[in-house]
Structures are given as C-alpha cells and as structure tokens.
Scaffold this motif. Structure first.
Motif, PDB file in Angstrom:
ATOM      1  N   VAL A 151      -7.495   4.490  -0.031  1.00 56.49           N
ATOM      2  CA  VAL A 151      -6.323   5.348  -0.205  1.00 56.49           C
ATOM      3  C   VAL A 151      -5.155   4.706   0.534  1.00 56.49           C
ATOM      4  CG1 VAL A 151      -5.322   7.625   0.201  1.00 56.49           C
ATOM      5  CG2 VAL A 151      -7.750   7.425  -0.394  1.00 56.49           C
ATOM      6  N   GLN A 152      -4.097   4.419  -0.202  1.00 59.48           N
ATOM      7  CA  GLN A 152      -2.905   3.814   0.366  1.00 59.48           C
ATOM      8  C   GLN A 152      -1.782   4.843   0.450  1.00 59.48           C
ATOM      9  OE1 GLN A 152      -1.036   0.916  -2.154  1.00 59.48           O
ATOM     10  NE2 GLN A 152       0.290   0.093  -0.547  1.00 59.48           N
ATOM     11  N   ILE A 153      -1.239   5.025   1.667  1.00 58.54           N
ATOM     12  CA  ILE A 153      -0.046   5.847   1.844  1.00 58.54           C
ATOM     13  C   ILE A 153       1.158   4.930   1.666  1.00 58.54           C
ATOM     14  CG2 ILE A 153       1.199   7.437   3.338  1.00 58.54           C
ATOM     15  CD1 ILE A 153      -1.558   8.409   2.613  1.00 58.54           C
ATOM     16  N   TRP A 154       2.013   5.235   0.706  1.00 64.89           N
ATOM     17  CA  TRP A 154       3.149   4.361   0.419  1.00 64.89           C
ATOM     18  C   TRP A 154       4.272   4.662   1.415  1.00 64.89           C
ATOM     19  CZ3 TRP A 154       3.070   0.301  -2.872  1.00 64.89           C
ATOM     20  CH2 TRP A 154       4.273  -0.342  -3.113  1.00 64.89           C
ATOM     21  N   LYS A 155       4.187   4.057   2.580  1.00 65.36           N
ATOM     22  CA  LYS A 155       5.198   4.196   3.615  1.00 65.36           C
ATOM     23  C   LYS A 155       5.015   3.081   4.629  1.00 65.36           C
ATOM     24  CE  LYS A 155       4.945   7.556   6.684  1.00 65.36           C
ATOM     25  NZ  LYS A 155       4.704   7.027   8.050  1.00 65.36           N
ATOM     26  N   GLY A 156       6.093   2.777   5.368  1.00 70.85           N
ATOM     27  CA  GLY A 156       5.988   1.778   6.406  1.00 70.85           C
ATOM     28  C   GLY A 156       6.340   0.384   5.938  1.00 70.85           C
ATOM     29  N   ILE A 208      -2.950   6.120  -4.613  1.00 72.09           N
ATOM     30  CA  ILE A 208      -1.705   5.933  -3.889  1.00 72.09           C
ATOM     31  C   ILE A 208      -1.122   7.311  -3.598  1.00 72.09           C
ATOM     32  CG2 ILE A 208       0.573   4.857  -3.844  1.00 72.09           C
ATOM     33  CD1 ILE A 208      -1.661   2.853  -4.143  1.00 72.09           C
ATOM     34  N   VAL A 209      -0.842   7.570  -2.327  1.00 72.08           N
ATOM     35  CA  VAL A 209      -0.163   8.798  -1.937  1.00 72.08           C
ATOM     36  C   VAL A 209       1.295   8.440  -1.684  1.00 72.08           C
ATOM     37  CG1 VAL A 209      -0.029  10.663  -0.256  1.00 72.08           C
ATOM     38  CG2 VAL A 209      -2.261   9.773  -0.946  1.00 72.08           C
ATOM     39  N   PHE A 210       2.180   8.978  -2.505  1.00 71.37           N
ATOM     40  CA  PHE A 210       3.591   8.637  -2.420  1.00 71.37           C
ATOM     41  C   PHE A 210       4.287   9.547  -1.411  1.00 71.37           C
ATOM     42  CE2 PHE A 210       2.297   6.883  -6.433  1.00 71.37           C
ATOM     43  CZ  PHE A 210       3.047   5.719  -6.557  1.00 71.37           C
ATOM     44  N   TYR A 211       4.616   8.973  -0.255  1.00 72.43           N
ATOM     45  CA  TYR A 211       5.324   9.722   0.783  1.00 72.43           C
ATOM     46  C   TYR A 211       6.780   9.871   0.352  1.00 72.43           C
ATOM     47  CZ  TYR A 211       7.238  10.921   5.357  1.00 72.43           C
ATOM     48  OH  TYR A 211       7.881  11.542   6.403  1.00 72.43           O
ATOM     49  N   HIS A 212       7.258  11.103   0.309  1.00 76.77           N
ATOM     50  CA  HIS A 212       8.522  11.381  -0.363  1.00 76.77           C
ATOM     51  C   HIS A 212       9.733  10.732   0.291  1.00 76.77           C
ATOM     52  CE1 HIS A 212      10.504  14.423   2.315  1.00 76.77           C
ATOM     53  NE2 HIS A 212       9.294  14.438   2.833  1.00 76.77           N
ATOM     54  N   ARG A 213       9.650  10.356   1.550  1.00 78.04           N
ATOM     55  CA  ARG A 213      10.793   9.725   2.210  1.00 78.04           C
ATOM     56  C   ARG A 213      10.837   8.217   1.994  1.00 78.04           C
ATOM     57  NH1 ARG A 213      13.546  13.373   5.059  1.00 78.04           N
ATOM     58  NH2 ARG A 213      12.482  15.157   6.025  1.00 78.04           N
ATOM     59  N   SER A 214       9.817   7.658   1.358  1.00 72.66           N
ATOM     60  CA  SER A 214       9.809   6.235   1.045  1.00 72.66           C
ATOM     61  C   SER A 214      10.537   5.992  -0.276  1.00 72.66           C
ATOM     62  CB  SER A 214       8.372   5.723   0.960  1.00 72.66           C
ATOM     63  OG  SER A 214       7.697   5.897   2.194  1.00 72.66           O
ATOM     64  N   HIS A 215      10.676   4.719  -0.626  1.00 70.14           N
ATOM     65  CA  HIS A 215      11.361   4.361  -1.868  1.00 70.14           C
ATOM     66  C   HIS A 215      10.511   3.383  -2.666  1.00 70.14           C
ATOM     67  CE1 HIS A 215      15.170   6.340  -0.835  1.00 70.14           C
ATOM     68  NE2 HIS A 215      14.935   5.937   0.411  1.00 70.14           N
ATOM     69  N   TRP A 216      10.618   3.463  -3.964  1.00 64.23           N
ATOM     70  CA  TRP A 216       9.900   2.557  -4.857  1.00 64.23           C
ATOM     71  C   TRP A 216      10.592   2.574  -6.211  1.00 64.23           C
ATOM     72  CZ3 TRP A 216       8.007   7.072  -2.787  1.00 64.23           C
ATOM     73  CH2 TRP A 216       7.883   8.156  -3.643  1.00 64.23           C
ATOM     74  N   ASP A 217      10.281   1.570  -7.009  1.00 67.88           N
ATOM     75  CA  ASP A 217      10.811   1.456  -8.356  1.00 67.88           C
ATOM     76  C   ASP A 217       9.741   1.942  -9.330  1.00 67.88           C
ATOM     77  OD1 ASP A 217      10.975  -0.376 -11.018  1.00 67.88           O
ATOM     78  OD2 ASP A 217      12.991  -0.026 -10.223  1.00 67.88           O
ATOM     79  N   TRP A 218      10.055   3.010 -10.053  1.00 70.55           N
ATOM     80  CA  TRP A 218       9.040   3.621 -10.914  1.00 70.55           C
ATOM     81  C   TRP A 218       8.544   2.665 -11.988  1.00 70.55           C
ATOM     82  CZ3 TRP A 218       6.087   7.487  -9.913  1.00 70.55           C
ATOM     83  CH2 TRP A 218       6.522   8.514  -9.080  1.00 70.55           C
ATOM     84  N   THR A 219       9.435   1.921 -12.592  1.00 77.94           N
ATOM     85  CA  THR A 219       9.034   1.001 -13.661  1.00 77.94           C
ATOM     86  C   THR A 219       8.133  -0.092 -13.128  1.00 77.94           C
ATOM     87  OG1 THR A 219      11.115   1.434 -14.830  1.00 77.94           O
ATOM     88  CG2 THR A 219       9.884  -0.549 -15.454  1.00 77.94           C
ATOM     89  N   GLU A 220       8.489  -0.624 -11.967  1.00 79.03           N
ATOM     90  CA  GLU A 220       7.680  -1.683 -11.373  1.00 79.03           C
ATOM     91  C   GLU A 220       6.322  -1.159 -10.926  1.00 79.03           C
ATOM     92  OE1 GLU A 220       6.838  -5.608 -10.087  1.00 79.03           O
ATOM     93  OE2 GLU A 220       8.286  -4.730 -11.481  1.00 79.03           O
ATOM     94  N   MET A 221       6.292   0.018 -10.359  1.00 78.13           N
ATOM     95  CA  MET A 221       5.017   0.600  -9.934  1.00 78.13           C
ATOM     96  C   MET A 221       4.109   0.856 -11.133  1.00 78.13           C
ATOM     97  SD  MET A 221       5.041   0.882  -6.603  1.00 78.13           S
ATOM     98  CE  MET A 221       3.881   2.158  -6.119  1.00 78.13           C
TER      99      MET A 221
END
Length: 424
Positions: free
Chosen positions: A90-95, A131-144
């Motif tokens: 389980v990956q937390i998407w933050k940091g 993947i747990v998407f932490y809401h304060r992080s940022h990512w590109d939806w298309t790339e993900m």
C-alpha cells in the motif's frame, strides 16, 4: 559350441532367477521411496497473483511462475512460524518523489501482511497493490492513469470537508468513478476514518455516580480557532455577535486570549467553561471534527454545535450530549437557553448522563495514515482478488462499494441551509 550339461542348465537358471529377484526388490524399493517423497513433500498452493520483473501485477487469473514468491503461500509452514503468508503493498501518495523502502508488518486477522510505504514515486507505484491518494498531495491524472498497473486499487482519502479538500483529489468529470474505495469521516465511506466515536461497551463512570459537572466551572462559553475566514458561513462574525449577549472567551488566532496551542495550561483554562462552541467551518454532511469529540466531550464540556444537520450528530454522538444551533430561531432563544442551563445544575448535568453508558474514543488524523489502519486497505485488496478468482465461498458479507461517484459522495455532500444560525 558344445551342449550344456544338465547341471550347467540348472545352475544358469538359478543364477538368472536370483538376478531377477534382486532387481524386482530393488525396483519395488524405488517405488516406495518415490511414494514416501510424495507424501512428505509440502503442498504447493495454486497461485493467482503474479508480478513481472518490475513488480507489476499482470493477471490475477494466471498461475504463479515465480518460485521465490510462491513460497509465501505455503500455509502450514509459515503459519507454524506465526508469520504473514504474503504481503500486499500500500503506497500513500505523499512526501518525497524518490522511492522509499517499504516496511512490512502483520495485519491481524488477514492471511497477508502489509508492505507500507509513503512517497510519490512512479517506481513504487508500479509495484503497489493499492494507492491511497492523500488529498493535499498533487499528481497528474492522465499520467497516473497511463502508469496504473492492472487491477491496482485506488483509494480516495480526506478528513477535511469538501470545502477544504485539495482540489487535485477530486478528478475531472471524465474520471469521476476512478477511485475504487474511499476513506473519510462519512459513514458511507468504504473505510470509515472518523474523528471520534461513542463506545457503548465501556462506561466512563459508575451508574451510581452522582457527580456535579457544573462544580468548579468558572467560565461560561469558550471558543478556540485559528481560521478566522468566512469559509462556507460567517462563523467568526457569529461568535463575535454571540459574545455581545453572553460571556464568550475566545482562544487562539481568532480570539483575544493567548495560550500555547494544545498545552496543558491552555486546556485547563478551556475546560473550566460550561460550554464550548464546536462550530465547524463548513456546512457539510457528517463533518463532525475534533472540536466536538476532543475539545468538548473529552474535556467534560457541553458542546454547542453547528455544521451538519442535527440528525448527523444524533447518528454518532452520545445521546443528549450536545446543543444544536438549528434548534433555535434567533440569538434571543439561544442566549436564554444558555442562561437556563447555567442557573440549573440538574438540567446542566443531564447532558453528561451518557457517561454512565459509554465513553468517547478519539481517532486522531495521525492514526489513519499508518500501517495498522491501512491494513483495512489490504483487506479490501484481498476481497477484490477473491472475487476475481471466485474464491469467496460466501465469507464476504455486504455489497462492495467499488468505484463510487466521487462527485456524489464528496463534492455534493455540502448543504446550503437557511435560517438561524446561517442567516443571523
């Protein structure tokens, strides 16, 4: 060539019979040896999860080909050693964007443990089961989406109201149902992460206790806040107007009383009040935060609440434990009721009767993004894998809430009330 004599013929036959007998016994012994080997060999379980060289899960329905990873499903051996049989990452998407080293630990009650990691690395992503998407992080939806491995679970996570959830966490409309699961304070979440809960199995006081909760309380109303902005309603202006009718001690950045945040001295001063303004910054369904659970109930203060409607509080709060602002038509009615409770200890103490039947458990944010809680994500991953392979056998109860509309579940959960206290 001369003909053999009778004695020679007899000797030859005896020698041939002896060789045949020895060979037969030797063959029979080999057969028994092979059978014994089969009997003592550990059973190899069928495998339904494989990964390629990079660790990406390819097809849950294909047989296992990785000999090293296959050993974690040899149940009898590992169970005897009291170790997890397998792990789900389980990956937390933050940091950090650099890949971090996962930490493995058990998940009590599950056949697999958790390999837990926090980073924003694509290298980690392709090796993760969820993947747990932490809401304060940022990512590109298309790339993900382009890099997403087959059957990888995506989990929405936020304990903030929709008004204050990072905008990136709510995807564009074309990706509305891209999340498999949700973690939030809302009871309809796939995995519930509340700010607190009422535990009916553990009374806080004896049923024969007769404590006067008003005794030694020298203050009337307390409020602590650092966010003085308008938010979704004029909360700060409301408190300032209330302070013109009753005594309100305001702590923090929005008040005139300064004390170190979360210090023992500060809480000692706050808990000397009879009432606490547990008014949320957002009028959103189910949004009941630490202002109610920690600042009020756990400090033995009667909370005056506002945010979600009364029925949302009644669903989770101890019975008769709070005062809801929507029960009043104007400031006059509210102020009169505060003065009534202030002058009547019996009526005031009735707001603490629930302590005879239960107690409050605080669920801090820091307890959510840790491996023990994220084992709940592992449980969902395992359930999903069982569904794909038809291995449920009836043990799963309830309907799976996969791929919810995040706009219906989250974005549309805030309300637009009218009347008091919204329009005061």
């Amino acid at each position: 060539m001369r003909a053999m004599s009778g004695k020679e013929i007899i000797s030859f036959c005896l020698a041939a019979f002896t060789c045949f007998s020895i060979g037969g016994f030797y063959r029979l012994d080999l057969i028994r040896y092979d059978q014994n080997d089969i009997q003592i060999a550990p059973p190899i379980a069928p495998h339904w999860l494989i990964r390629n060289a990079s660790g990406v899960r390819n097809n849950l329905l294909e047989p296992e080909v990785n000999v090293e990873s296959s050993s974690h499903l040899q149940n009898e051996t590992l169970q005897s050693e009291n170790r997890p049989l397998c792990y789900r990452q389980v990956q937390i998407w933050k940091g950090s964007t650099s890949p971090q080293i996962p930490e493995k630990s058990k998940c009590p009650g599950l056949e697999c443990g958790i390999s837990f990691v926090q980073d924003k690395s694509y290298k980690t992503m392709v090796k993760s089961d969820a993947i747990v998407f932490y809401h304060r992080s940022h990512w590109d939806w298309t790339e993900m989406q382009r890099r997403r491995p087959l059957n990888q679970a995506w989990v929405f996570y936020s304990l903030e109201s929709p008004r204050h959830t990072g905008g990136n966490a709510v995807p564009p409309s074309k990706y509305d149902r891209i999340y498999n699961y949700t973690i939030s304070y809302r009871p309809s979440s796939t995995i519930l992460g509340p700010y607190g809960l009422y535990d009916k199995t553990l009374p806080q006081i004896s049923s024969h206790g007769n404590r006067n909760w008003a005794k030694e309380k020298t203050g009337l109303v307390a409020w602590a806040a650092s966010n003085c902005g308008t938010g979704s309603w004029r909360r700060y202006e409301f408190v300032k107007k209330l302070a013109k009718h009753v005594s309100v001690d305001m702590y923090g950045g929005c008040g005139n009383i300064k004390c170190p945040k979360n210090s023992d001295d500060c809480w000692k001063r706050i808990r000397s009040h009879k009432f606490y303004l547990a008014v949320e910054n957002s009028e959103c369904r189910d949004y009941i935060t630490e202002k109610f659970w920690w600042n009020s109930l756990l400090h033995d203060i009667v909370p005056i609440v506002y945010g979600p409607p009364r029925e949302d509080y009644e669903r989770v709060a101890p019975p008769n434990s709070f005062i809801h602002l929507q029960d009043f038509k104007n400031f006059g009615e509210l102020v009169d009721y505060i003065h009534l409770l202030d002058s009547n200890d019996t009526l005031y103490n009735s707001y603490f009767e629930w302590k005879r039947d239960g107690s409050i458990r605080r669920m801090a944010k820091s307890n959510i993004l840790i491996a023990p809680f994220m084992c709940k994500v592992v449980a969902k991953v395992l359930d999903h894998e069982k569904k794909l392979t038809g291995r449920y056998k009836g043990e799963y109860q309830g309907e799976e809430k996969e791929h919810p509309s995040i706009h219906d579940f989250w974005s549309n959960s805030c309300i637009k009330p009218t009347g008091f206290p919204h329009n005061f």
